[in-house]
Design a protein around this motif. Structure first.
Motif, PDB file in Angstrom:
ATOM      1  N   THR A 140       0.130  -1.316   3.809  1.00 33.93           N
ATOM      2  CA  THR A 140       1.184  -0.672   4.551  1.00 33.93           C
ATOM      3  C   THR A 140       2.020   1.002   4.546  1.00 33.93           C
ATOM      4  OG1 THR A 140       1.713  -2.351   1.969  1.00 33.93           O
ATOM      5  CG2 THR A 140       1.745  -3.284   4.115  1.00 33.93           C
ATOM      6  N   GLY A 141       1.505   1.512   3.745  1.00 32.37           N
ATOM      7  CA  GLY A 141       1.521   2.375   3.123  1.00 32.37           C
ATOM      8  C   GLY A 141       2.770   2.117   1.866  1.00 32.37           C
ATOM      9  N   LEU A 142       3.297   3.688   1.215  1.00 36.27           N
ATOM     10  CA  LEU A 142       3.467   2.971  -0.040  1.00 36.27           C
ATOM     11  C   LEU A 142       4.950   3.514   0.440  1.00 36.27           C
ATOM     12  CD1 LEU A 142       1.049   4.844  -2.382  1.00 36.27           C
ATOM     13  CD2 LEU A 142       1.589   3.065  -2.422  1.00 36.27           C
ATOM     14  N   MET A 143       5.714   3.310  -0.261  1.00 32.88           N
ATOM     15  CA  MET A 143       7.601   3.546  -0.327  1.00 32.88           C
ATOM     16  C   MET A 143       8.052   3.915  -1.715  1.00 32.88           C
ATOM     17  SD  MET A 143       8.517   0.580   2.987  1.00 32.88           S
ATOM     18  CE  MET A 143      10.553   1.641   3.134  1.00 32.88           C
ATOM     19  N   LEU A 144       8.985   4.444  -2.142  1.00 30.85           N
ATOM     20  CA  LEU A 144      10.054   4.745  -3.178  1.00 30.85           C
ATOM     21  C   LEU A 144      11.048   3.624  -2.909  1.00 30.85           C
ATOM     22  CD1 LEU A 144       9.574   8.153  -3.750  1.00 30.85           C
ATOM     23  CD2 LEU A 144       8.390   6.088  -4.690  1.00 30.85           C
ATOM     24  N   ARG A 145      11.208   2.808  -3.815  1.00 27.37           N
ATOM     25  CA  ARG A 145      11.906   1.796  -4.112  1.00 27.37           C
ATOM     26  C   ARG A 145      13.240   3.273  -4.682  1.00 27.37           C
ATOM     27  NH1 ARG A 145       9.863  -2.500  -8.056  1.00 27.37           N
ATOM     28  NH2 ARG A 145       9.447  -0.124  -8.808  1.00 27.37           N
TER      29      ARG A 145
END
Length: 354
Positions: free
Chosen positions: A230-235
């Motif tokens: 899914t790819g990386l995301m920052l919270r």
């Protein structure tokens, strides 16, 4: 000896969902769980992990999902599972750690130490938590500091004042850096360049990611995690680590490990106190080896082009929490699919392939 219609191995989210649907269909079954208490893998998560930190826990059938708040995930989710088991009267037996499943003239025999159960069908819901993946690098046995895997993570305070090398390119590594970079010195290494996404993670994007995992399972290849594609995301809770440069200064993998650090291919050396291996997990399916379900490609091929739960090599076997269903939402949906698959097998209805 009694021959049951079905046995479910594992009482995590996928196992409980399956049991609910088997009971609804009137199928006599037993759920064998290796843990001493309800909660699946969630009860073993670190204390600092809150319900706000997790990706989300989907609701079980006929239940509401736990609230997203600051309470500890290793308390909230087990409590939720306990209530669910009791409220629906699910037939869970624990602790039972299954050693092997064999075939005795068409009847499946589930063995655990001195005990055994016989069944016409089986649903495997053992997930991945008990099978952490730890890659081997030259010299790792000489390291005098700490080496921990995600499964051993004790929470951020344990690392305060220590120089921590985080290994891995997935969501766990990103979360660890988010927690550690504000309180201690961190270094991030990955085998590949991380793939970031800054667009909204829509249902369509999720479906596309799951489809990539389904393609592998349909071919009998070992599955990759849904999160991994899914790819990386920052919270929001990781923005401070971003500001400190924890993600921007990522390095390629080191060449070898030495007593007090790691050495890169160019000869440079970096001293570290701790190596935190956020290198993921593999499906915990060694107990199924006697059934020879693996394809020549190394994985277990599932029906419906990888969207189903039935093992193509043996329609008596269902796998949930495997491949595309290795997420809380996927596990819930797979429970119903597996129960229907069990029903088909008991009735002798051929499994549609692909």
């Amino acid at each position: 000896m009694q021959i049951r219609e079905s046995i479910v191995i594992g009482a995590g989210q996928a196992g409980l969902s399956t049991s609910f649907h088997l009971k609804r269909l009137g199928i006599d079954h037993l759920v064998l769980d290796a843990n001493g208490a309800p909660g699946g893998a969630w009860q073993h998560r670190w204390d600092a992990l809150t319900m706000d930190d997790v990706h989300g826990v989907a609701e079980l059938p006929d239940a509401e999902a736990p609230a997203r708040d600051a309470q500890r995930a290793n308390v909230v989710v087990p409590a939720s599972f306990t209530d669910y088991e009791q409220r629906h009267g699910l037939p869970v037996l624990r602790p039972v750690r299954v050693d092997a499943v064999t075939d005795d003239d068409g009847i499946l025999v589930v063995r655990a130490a001195e005990r055994e159960w016989r069944t016409r069908t089986l649903v495997n819901a053992t997930g991945t938590w008990t099978h952490p993946f730890l890659p081997h690098y030259p010299g790792m046995e000489t390291f005098i500091g700490e080496q921990l895997h995600t499964v051993d993570y004790p929470g951020p305070e344990h690392f305060r004042g220590k120089r921590v090398l985080v290994v891995g390119g997935g969501a766990s590594a990103v979360q660890f850096l988010g927690a550690l970079a504000p309180i201690t010195d961190t270094i991030w290494v990955t085998r590949r360049e991380p793939v970031w996404r800054d667009d909204e993670f829509t249902p369509e994007a999720g479906a596309a990611a799951v489809a990539l995992v389904e393609q592998r399972v349909a071919q009998g290849l070992p599955p990759q995690s849904v999160v991994g594609v899914t790819g990386l995301m920052l919270r929001p809770q990781e923005r401070e680590a971003e500001r400190l440069g924890a993600y921007a200064h990522r390095r390629a993998m080191f060449q070898r490990i030495e007593a007090d650090g790691v050495r890169w291919a160019d000869g440079s050396f970096e001293r570290v106190d701790v190596i935190l291996w956020a290198t993921g997990f593999r499906p915990a399916i060694a107990h199924l080896a006697p059934l020879h379900l693996r394809s020549g490609a190394g994985g277990i091929q599932l029906d419906r082009n990888g969207r189903g739960t039935t093992a193509v090599k043996d329609p008596r076997i269902q796998l949930v929490g495997y491949g595309p269903s290795a997420s809380t939402i996927g596990a819930n949906r797979a429970g119903r699919t597996a129960a229907v698959g069990v029903q088909r097998a008991l009735r002798g209805i051929p499994t549609p392939v692909p």
